[in-house]
Each structure stands twice: as C-alpha cells, then as structure tokens.
Scaffold this motif. Structure first.
Motif, short mmCIF file in Angstrom:
data_model
loop_
_atom_site.label_atom_id
_atom_site.label_comp_id
_atom_site.label_asym_id
_atom_site.label_seq_id
_atom_site.Cartn_x
_atom_site.Cartn_y
_atom_site.Cartn_z
N LEU A 141 30.61 20.97 4.28
CA LEU A 141 31.10 22.34 4.39
C LEU A 141 32.33 22.57 3.52
O LEU A 141 32.44 23.57 2.81
CB LEU A 141 31.44 22.65 5.85
N ALA A 142 33.28 21.62 3.55
CA ALA A 142 34.50 21.76 2.76
C ALA A 142 34.20 21.79 1.27
O ALA A 142 34.81 22.56 0.50
CB ALA A 142 35.47 20.63 3.09
N GLN A 143 33.24 20.99 0.84
CA GLN A 143 32.88 20.97 -0.58
C GLN A 143 32.18 22.27 -0.99
O GLN A 143 32.51 22.87 -2.02
CB GLN A 143 31.99 19.76 -0.87
N ASP A 144 31.20 22.71 -0.20
CA ASP A 144 30.45 23.93 -0.57
C ASP A 144 31.32 25.18 -0.52
O ASP A 144 31.10 26.12 -1.30
CB ASP A 144 29.26 24.10 0.38
N LEU A 145 32.32 25.19 0.37
CA LEU A 145 33.20 26.34 0.47
C LEU A 145 34.39 26.25 -0.49
O LEU A 145 35.21 27.17 -0.56
CB LEU A 145 33.71 26.49 1.90
N GLY A 146 34.48 25.15 -1.22
CA GLY A 146 35.56 24.99 -2.19
C GLY A 146 36.92 24.80 -1.55
O GLY A 146 37.95 25.18 -2.13
N TRP A 162 43.30 13.52 -1.07
CA TRP A 162 42.46 14.68 -1.36
C TRP A 162 43.35 15.83 -1.79
O TRP A 162 44.57 15.77 -1.69
CB TRP A 162 41.62 15.07 -0.14
N ILE A 163 42.72 16.91 -2.25
CA ILE A 163 43.45 18.10 -2.68
C ILE A 163 42.88 19.30 -1.94
O ILE A 163 41.67 19.56 -1.98
CB ILE A 163 43.29 18.34 -4.20
N TYR A 164 43.74 20.05 -1.23
CA TYR A 164 43.33 21.33 -0.67
C TYR A 164 43.37 22.37 -1.78
O TYR A 164 44.35 22.44 -2.53
CB TYR A 164 44.26 21.74 0.47
N ARG A 165 42.33 23.20 -1.85
CA ARG A 165 42.27 24.19 -2.93
C ARG A 165 41.87 25.56 -2.37
O ARG A 165 41.14 25.65 -1.39
CB ARG A 165 41.25 23.78 -4.00
N GLY A 166 42.36 26.60 -3.03
CA GLY A 166 41.94 27.96 -2.69
C GLY A 166 42.12 28.27 -1.22
O GLY A 166 43.19 28.13 -0.64
N GLN A 167 41.03 28.69 -0.59
CA GLN A 167 41.09 29.03 0.83
C GLN A 167 41.39 27.81 1.69
O GLN A 167 41.94 27.93 2.79
CB GLN A 167 39.77 29.67 1.27
N LEU A 413 44.40 34.97 5.88
CA LEU A 413 43.04 34.42 5.78
C LEU A 413 42.01 35.47 6.17
O LEU A 413 42.27 36.34 7.01
CB LEU A 413 42.89 33.20 6.69
N PRO A 414 40.80 35.39 5.58
CA PRO A 414 39.74 36.32 5.96
C PRO A 414 39.14 35.94 7.31
O PRO A 414 39.44 34.87 7.86
CB PRO A 414 38.72 36.14 4.84
N GLU A 415 38.30 36.80 7.84
CA GLU A 415 37.63 36.49 9.09
C GLU A 415 36.64 35.36 8.92
O GLU A 415 36.37 34.59 9.86
CB GLU A 415 36.90 37.73 9.63
N VAL A 416 36.09 35.25 7.72
CA VAL A 416 35.06 34.25 7.46
C VAL A 416 35.35 33.57 6.13
O VAL A 416 35.69 34.23 5.14
CB VAL A 416 33.65 34.90 7.40
N LEU A 417 35.23 32.25 6.10
CA LEU A 417 35.36 31.49 4.86
C LEU A 417 34.00 31.44 4.17
O LEU A 417 33.01 31.01 4.77
CB LEU A 417 35.85 30.07 5.14
N ARG A 418 33.98 31.86 2.90
CA ARG A 418 32.75 31.87 2.11
C ARG A 418 32.98 31.08 0.83
O ARG A 418 34.12 30.86 0.41
CB ARG A 418 32.33 33.30 1.79
N PRO A 419 31.90 30.66 0.19
CA PRO A 419 32.05 29.95 -1.09
C PRO A 419 32.84 30.80 -2.08
O PRO A 419 32.64 32.02 -2.19
CB PRO A 419 30.61 29.72 -1.55
N GLN A 420 33.77 30.15 -2.78
CA GLN A 420 34.58 30.81 -3.78
C GLN A 420 34.23 30.27 -5.16
O GLN A 420 33.73 29.15 -5.29
CB GLN A 420 36.08 30.57 -3.51
N SER A 421 34.52 31.05 -6.19
CA SER A 421 34.26 30.58 -7.56
C SER A 421 35.45 29.72 -7.97
O SER A 421 36.54 30.21 -8.26
CB SER A 421 34.14 31.78 -8.51
N THR A 422 35.26 28.40 -7.92
CA THR A 422 36.30 27.45 -8.33
C THR A 422 35.76 26.54 -9.41
O THR A 422 34.54 26.41 -9.57
CB THR A 422 36.72 26.56 -7.12
N PRO A 423 36.61 25.96 -10.24
CA PRO A 423 36.16 25.07 -11.30
C PRO A 423 35.30 23.94 -10.74
O PRO A 423 35.60 23.38 -9.69
CB PRO A 423 37.45 24.52 -11.90
N ALA A 424 34.24 23.58 -11.42
CA ALA A 424 33.36 22.51 -10.97
C ALA A 424 34.06 21.18 -11.06
O ALA A 424 34.97 21.00 -11.86
CB ALA A 424 32.09 22.49 -11.80
#
Length: 424
Positions: A141-146, A162-167, A413-424
């Motif tokens: 889940l953490a990987q797919d949601l970035g 590890w590195i926390y990123r974005g959301q 934070l949003p109500e729901v965490l969704r996949p974000q566009s982050t560098p591969a």
C-alpha cells in the motif's frame, strides 16, 4: 541502581525479585564485599584523621621551635599506610560499583515472572477490521500510494532506513503534530533535546554500561536511542522542590538504534529500522504519586491510539520482557491484519527510584525533611513507524486507497490517500 541498603537489609527480597527476571546475582558474595568495603572505608577515614592530627602537632612544634623528628617519621609511615589503604579502597569501590551497575531494577510485586510468554493482556479495544476484499499489507500500500520510498532509503543509508515522500511525509508529520499538540494542551512542557549525548546520560538512563555497544557512537558521544535518555537527564544532579513536582515533559526526536530487523515479514517496511520518529512523555514524580502518574501516562498513550480509530490492546509485560531500568511496563499494541499480530507503539514504564539514584535526582520535601529520590516515568506518546502501517492496513479500502483518520485531517491531509504522481 538498586538501593544498597535494601540489598543489605533484605537480601532475600532482592534475590527473588531478580529471579523473576531470570537474573541470578551472587548476593551473598556482594554482601561480603560490601562489608569489607565499609570496613576499609572506615579504616581509611581513621588513617586520614590520624594524619591530620600528626600534621597539626608537627606544625605546633615547628612554631615553638621544638624537635619533631619522631612525628615526621610517624607521618611518613602513616602516609605509606594510607596510600596502600586508599588503593585497596579504590579497588573495592570499583568492584562494589560494578556489581550495583549490573543489577536491573526489581520488578513490582504484581509483575509476572518469566519472559514475554507470560505477558498479560489487560484489555482489548474494538474488533479487528473484517474486509470483504483481499486485504493488502502496508508495504504494498505504501509503495502504490507513493508514501514511502524503501529502495532509495536503502540506497542512501543501507538496510533499515526509508524515506517518507509526498503524502507519506505529510501523514508522518501530521501524526507528530497531533501528538505534540495533545500533550502540550495537557500541560506537558515541550522539549527539543540534543541528539548527541554523553556517557553519563546513558548511565543515568540505565542503558550503560551493559548496553553501551548497542548505540551509534560519534567520537565520545552517542546518538540517543529514545528521547527518554535525554529527558531523564534534564535534572541530573539536582534537588527539586517538592512543590515543583510532578515535572511533565514531552519531546520529539528521531530515535537511532543499531539493532534493526531482518527480512522477515514481521520486520518489513517501517516496522523496525535504525531510525524512526517518536514523541516521548516523561515525568519526575513524588514516590507516593508515581502509580497514579503511571496510569495517567498509559491513558494518554491509549487515548491517542483510540482517537485514530485503531483496534489495539494493552499488555502488562512480564519481568523478563521489561527493560532492565524499569519496575513495571505496559505496552499499547496496534493490530496489523497482514501479520495477524499486534505491534507495540507505546511502552509506558515506571522506573521508581532506579534512574534517579543513578543520576542523583532528588526532591526536597516541603516540610523541610530529608531529601529523597524522585520517581521517573516515561511513555511513548507515540512512536510513528508502526502507526503508519496500522493506519494503512486497518483503514484500507477495496480500490486500494486508504481513509485518513479524521483527527489528522486538520493538518492538511485529504480524507483519502490516493496514488500520487511521483518519480519512479
């Protein structure tokens, strides 16, 4: 450190307490050493007194112009005897202190003997979430949601980072803000301590000398494994006024620990690493108030977990699973569906006077009585590296998104965490 008077007067009680931890200390041998140490100390004081007396008499004779040859010979002989006795005393004192330093705290009477197999579940709150879809684990889940970049974290620092990123970074920071805000509103003083500490700090906390090899060293300092190590030293060597107690502190720090996990499922993701974030609570209390303070700290930690809507339980640790410096510990543990097990997010402990005795932390009674040692207590309030996996797994939805606990949304934070566009 244990009270040496307790060991002298109640050796059986001490032996039984240590055996609950599976520690078989040679108390009779120590008592023999202790008696010799005290006798030698008395002899040294007697020799020092005699030397002062002779030195004073020599001075008087010199002022009077009288001969003092025999006194000078006696003084020299006495000085040689004293040097030998002091060397013997120093050797005995080192052995005496080494024995005391190695002893863990005595567990409270209501703490079960043995290891973690004898831990007692005090209560379970809520029910494990039931999913009508194939549930996923926190790593996927953490990987797919970035949210977490495990690959680049390992590339930067090695395994266990590890590195926390974005959301993910925003969620981590929201948790820390939420905890700090709650504790500050409850009257805890906010502290940001140094991350590099001296040996004396580790000794006072009860981590040194036994666990000195389990920390990251930087020259003659070490990186704190928990903010407790810093907070317990805030009043090292001080005598507090009883009217100032309890002293309540809250700190945020990363925690640095040499021991990390393996590649086992139970250690994957952010569940166990060399560096993680934690908010720590600490109290200096009067002995008669420490039981109530312990329950208050437990309530604070548990309320935070419950406020996130997470299924959890509270466990009272057996003696062998309790940190050596602590007399009693409760763990607050969250449920991780992917493991079918609970993971600790807060340890809530009472060290009684053990740490205060090592650090010389006393309080002066308001009625003018003899100064006494404070009691020290600590609680994670909370550690985040296992909360994020619990939130992801317990709050996941069929479409792969994750609902954000309502109490965290005010931190952007949003109500729901969704996949974000982050560098591969």
């Amino acid at each position: 450190m244990l009270d040496v008077t307790l060991i002298r007067n109640h050796p059986g009680q001490v032996r039984e307490g240590l055996r609950k931890r599976a520690v078989d200390a040679d108390i009779p041998a120590f008592l023999t050493l202790d008696a010799t140490f005290r006798e030698t100390r008395t002899a040294v004081e007697r020799l020092r007194g005699e030397r002062r007396r002779i030195s004073a008499e020599i001075a008087v004779r010199r002022r009077e112009g009288a001969a003092a040859g025999e006194l000078q010979d006696a003084a020299k002989t006495l000085t040689d005897e004293l040097a030998e006795a002091e060397a013997h005393l120093a050797e005995l004192a080192a052995r005496h202190q080494e024995f005391l330093d190695a002893l863990p705290n005595l567990p409270d009477d209501d703490v079960a003997a043995g290891g973690k197999e004898n831990n007692e579940v005090v209560r379970t709150v809520g029910e494990p979430p039931a999913f009508a879809f194939p549930a996923r684990d926190h790593v996927g889940l953490a990987q797919d949601l970035g949210l977490v970049d495990y690959k680049r974290g390992a590339a930067l620092a090695g395994n266990g980072y590890w590195i926390y990123r974005g959301q993910g970074a925003a969620l981590e920071w929201a948790l820390l803000n939420h905890f700090l805000d709650a504790h500050r509103r409850a009257g805890y003083e906010f502290v940001l301590p140094p991350h590099l500490l001296t040996y004396e700090a580790g000794y006072t906390a009860g981590q040194f000398p036994k666990f000195a090899d389990e920390v990251f060293r930087v020259d003659d300092h070490f990186l704190l494994p928990t903010a407790e190590t810093a907070l317990v030293n805030l009043h090292r060597g001080e005598t507090l006024d009883e009217r100032e107690l309890p002293r309540r502190y809250v700190a945020y720090t990363p925690c640095y620990r040499r021991e990390s996990g393996s590649h086992r499922t139970a250690d994957r993701g952010t569940l166990r690493g060399h560096q993680f974030n934690k908010v720590e609570l600490f109290q200096f209390a009067r002995p008669e108030d420490s039981d109530a303070a312990h329950l208050e700290l437990l309530e604070r930690a548990e309320e935070l977990v419950a406020g996130l809507g997470l299924h959890h339980r509270v466990t009272k640790l057996a003696a062998g699973d309790t940190s050596p410096a602590q007399a009693k510990t409760y763990d607050v543990e969250v449920w991780l569906p992917s493991l079918g097990a609970y993971a600790e997010v807060s340890s809530v402990s009472n060290a009684r006077a053990y740490q205060a005795r090592r650090g010389g932390i006393r309080y002066r009674p308001a009625d003018g009585g003899k100064a006494a040692y404070v009691h020290t207590l600590n609680a994670s309030g909370l550690a985040t590296s296992r909360l994020l996996p619990a939130i992801l797994e317990q709050c996941q939805r069929p479409d792969g998104t994750v609902a954000v606990p309502e109490v965290l949304r005010r931190w952007g934070l949003p109500e729901v965490l969704r996949p974000q566009s982050t560098p591969a």
